[in-house]
Design a protein around this motif. Structure first.
Motif, short mmCIF file in Angstrom:
data_model
loop_
_atom_site.label_atom_id
_atom_site.label_comp_id
_atom_site.label_asym_id
_atom_site.label_seq_id
_atom_site.Cartn_x
_atom_site.Cartn_y
_atom_site.Cartn_z
N PRO A 15 13.61 17.71 -37.93
CA PRO A 15 13.03 16.74 -38.84
C PRO A 15 12.19 15.49 -38.10
O PRO A 15 11.42 14.80 -38.83
CB PRO A 15 14.20 16.02 -39.40
N PHE A 16 12.28 15.43 -36.68
CA PHE A 16 11.65 14.38 -35.90
C PHE A 16 11.39 14.58 -34.75
O PHE A 16 11.85 15.69 -34.14
CB PHE A 16 12.49 13.10 -36.17
N GLY A 17 10.46 13.83 -33.75
CA GLY A 17 10.30 14.06 -32.64
C GLY A 17 9.14 14.76 -31.93
O GLY A 17 8.51 15.66 -32.94
N LYS A 18 9.41 15.14 -30.81
CA LYS A 18 8.27 16.03 -30.47
C LYS A 18 7.97 17.49 -30.88
O LYS A 18 7.02 18.05 -30.86
CB LYS A 18 8.60 16.19 -28.65
N HIS A 19 9.18 17.90 -31.23
CA HIS A 19 9.14 19.42 -31.84
C HIS A 19 9.52 19.20 -33.49
O HIS A 19 10.08 20.38 -33.86
CB HIS A 19 10.35 19.96 -31.04
N GLN A 20 9.05 18.38 -34.03
CA GLN A 20 9.20 18.19 -35.39
C GLN A 20 8.61 19.43 -35.92
O GLN A 20 7.58 19.98 -35.64
CB GLN A 20 8.57 17.04 -35.84
N GLY A 21 9.40 20.00 -36.98
CA GLY A 21 8.81 21.15 -37.73
C GLY A 21 9.25 22.64 -37.15
O GLY A 21 9.43 23.62 -37.77
N THR A 22 9.74 22.50 -35.98
CA THR A 22 10.37 23.77 -35.18
C THR A 22 11.78 23.84 -35.58
O THR A 22 12.42 23.21 -35.67
CB THR A 22 10.12 23.70 -33.73
N MET A 23 11.96 25.34 -35.93
CA MET A 23 13.51 25.65 -36.38
C MET A 23 14.40 25.42 -35.23
O MET A 23 13.96 25.49 -34.08
CB MET A 23 13.60 27.15 -36.71
N ILE A 24 15.58 24.75 -35.45
CA ILE A 24 16.41 24.37 -34.61
C ILE A 24 16.91 25.45 -33.72
O ILE A 24 17.21 25.37 -32.31
CB ILE A 24 17.78 23.62 -35.36
N ALA A 25 16.89 26.68 -34.08
CA ALA A 25 17.18 27.88 -33.36
C ALA A 25 16.39 28.18 -32.33
O ALA A 25 16.36 28.77 -31.37
CB ALA A 25 17.41 28.90 -33.96
N ASP A 26 15.00 27.75 -32.53
CA ASP A 26 14.03 27.98 -31.46
C ASP A 26 13.57 26.63 -30.76
O ASP A 26 12.41 26.76 -30.13
CB ASP A 26 12.71 28.31 -32.64
N LEU A 27 14.26 25.68 -30.80
CA LEU A 27 14.01 24.60 -29.75
C LEU A 27 14.13 24.91 -28.55
O LEU A 27 14.88 25.71 -28.15
CB LEU A 27 14.94 23.35 -30.27
N PRO A 28 13.12 24.78 -27.50
CA PRO A 28 13.15 24.61 -26.24
C PRO A 28 14.70 24.28 -25.45
O PRO A 28 15.12 23.21 -25.84
CB PRO A 28 12.15 24.11 -25.48
N ALA A 29 15.08 24.94 -24.54
CA ALA A 29 16.47 24.47 -23.84
C ALA A 29 16.39 23.16 -23.06
O ALA A 29 17.20 22.42 -23.46
CB ALA A 29 16.85 25.76 -22.66
N ASN A 30 15.15 22.79 -22.75
CA ASN A 30 15.09 21.44 -22.10
C ASN A 30 15.22 20.63 -22.90
O ASN A 30 15.77 19.45 -22.72
CB ASN A 30 13.92 21.46 -21.21
N TYR A 31 14.63 20.66 -24.13
CA TYR A 31 14.68 19.69 -25.29
C TYR A 31 16.39 19.42 -25.79
O TYR A 31 16.91 18.26 -25.91
CB TYR A 31 13.97 20.07 -26.71
N LEU A 32 17.07 20.65 -25.99
CA LEU A 32 18.50 20.55 -26.24
C LEU A 32 19.28 19.86 -25.15
O LEU A 32 20.07 19.11 -25.49
CB LEU A 32 19.01 22.14 -26.52
N HIS A 33 18.94 20.13 -23.58
CA HIS A 33 19.57 19.64 -22.74
C HIS A 33 19.35 18.16 -22.55
O HIS A 33 20.32 17.29 -22.31
CB HIS A 33 19.19 20.21 -21.39
N TRP A 34 18.25 17.61 -23.06
CA TRP A 34 17.91 16.33 -23.12
C TRP A 34 18.78 15.47 -24.10
O TRP A 34 19.37 14.50 -23.81
CB TRP A 34 16.38 15.89 -23.61
N PHE A 35 18.95 16.21 -25.20
CA PHE A 35 19.84 15.68 -26.21
C PHE A 35 21.33 15.52 -25.74
O PHE A 35 22.21 14.68 -25.95
CB PHE A 35 19.74 16.38 -27.56
N ALA A 36 21.67 16.68 -25.16
CA ALA A 36 23.03 16.75 -24.34
C ALA A 36 23.31 15.45 -23.52
O ALA A 36 24.34 14.77 -23.23
CB ALA A 36 23.33 17.87 -23.81
N ARG A 37 22.20 15.15 -22.77
CA ARG A 37 22.24 13.96 -21.86
C ARG A 37 22.21 12.60 -22.35
O ARG A 37 23.14 11.53 -22.16
CB ARG A 37 21.18 14.12 -20.66
N GLU A 38 21.24 12.43 -23.31
CA GLU A 38 20.99 11.13 -23.95
C GLU A 38 21.96 11.05 -25.07
O GLU A 38 22.11 9.84 -25.61
CB GLU A 38 19.56 11.19 -24.32
N GLY A 39 22.44 11.74 -25.73
CA GLY A 39 23.34 11.81 -27.06
C GLY A 39 22.56 12.46 -28.24
O GLY A 39 21.38 12.18 -28.48
N PHE A 40 23.44 13.04 -28.97
CA PHE A 40 23.08 13.73 -30.04
C PHE A 40 22.95 12.79 -31.34
O PHE A 40 23.73 11.83 -31.36
CB PHE A 40 23.82 14.86 -30.50
#
Length: 70
Positions: A15-40
Motif C-alpha cells: 500500500p505504500f513506498g517504493k514498491h506501492q502496488g506490487t503484490m506482497i508475494a512479488d516484492l524483491p528480497a532486498n526490500y523484505l530484508h530492509w524491513f527485517a532490519r529496520e522493522g516491519f
C-alpha cells in the motif's frame, strides 16, 4: 500463520513506498530484508511482510506455487 495468509500474499498489493502496488508475494528480497532490519510496520500488512520475508529467507517459494496456478 493461517492458510489464507498465503493467498493474501498473492492478492494484497503493497500500500505504500517504493514498491506501492506490487503484490506482497512479488516484492524483491532486498526490500523484505530492509524491513527485517529496520522493522516491519504494525498491523496486518506488517504481518504479511514478515511472513513473506520468512518464506523468502528460507527458500519456501514453493508454498505459493500451487496458489499461483489456481
Amino acid at each position: 500463520m493461517k492458510p489464507e495468509d498465503l493467498e493474501q500474499l498473492l492478492n494484497t498489493p503493497m500500500p505504500f513506498g517504493k514498491h506501492q502496488g506490487t503484490m506482497i508475494a512479488d516484492l524483491p528480497a532486498n526490500y523484505l530484508h530492509w524491513f527485517a532490519r529496520e522493522g516491519f510496520p504494525k498491523g496486518h500488512i506488517g504481518q504479511l511482510l514478515q511472513l513473506m520475508h520468512e518464506i523468502d529467507h528460507n527458500g519456501l517459494h514453493g508454498l505459493l506455487a500451487p496458489l499461483r496456478r489456481s
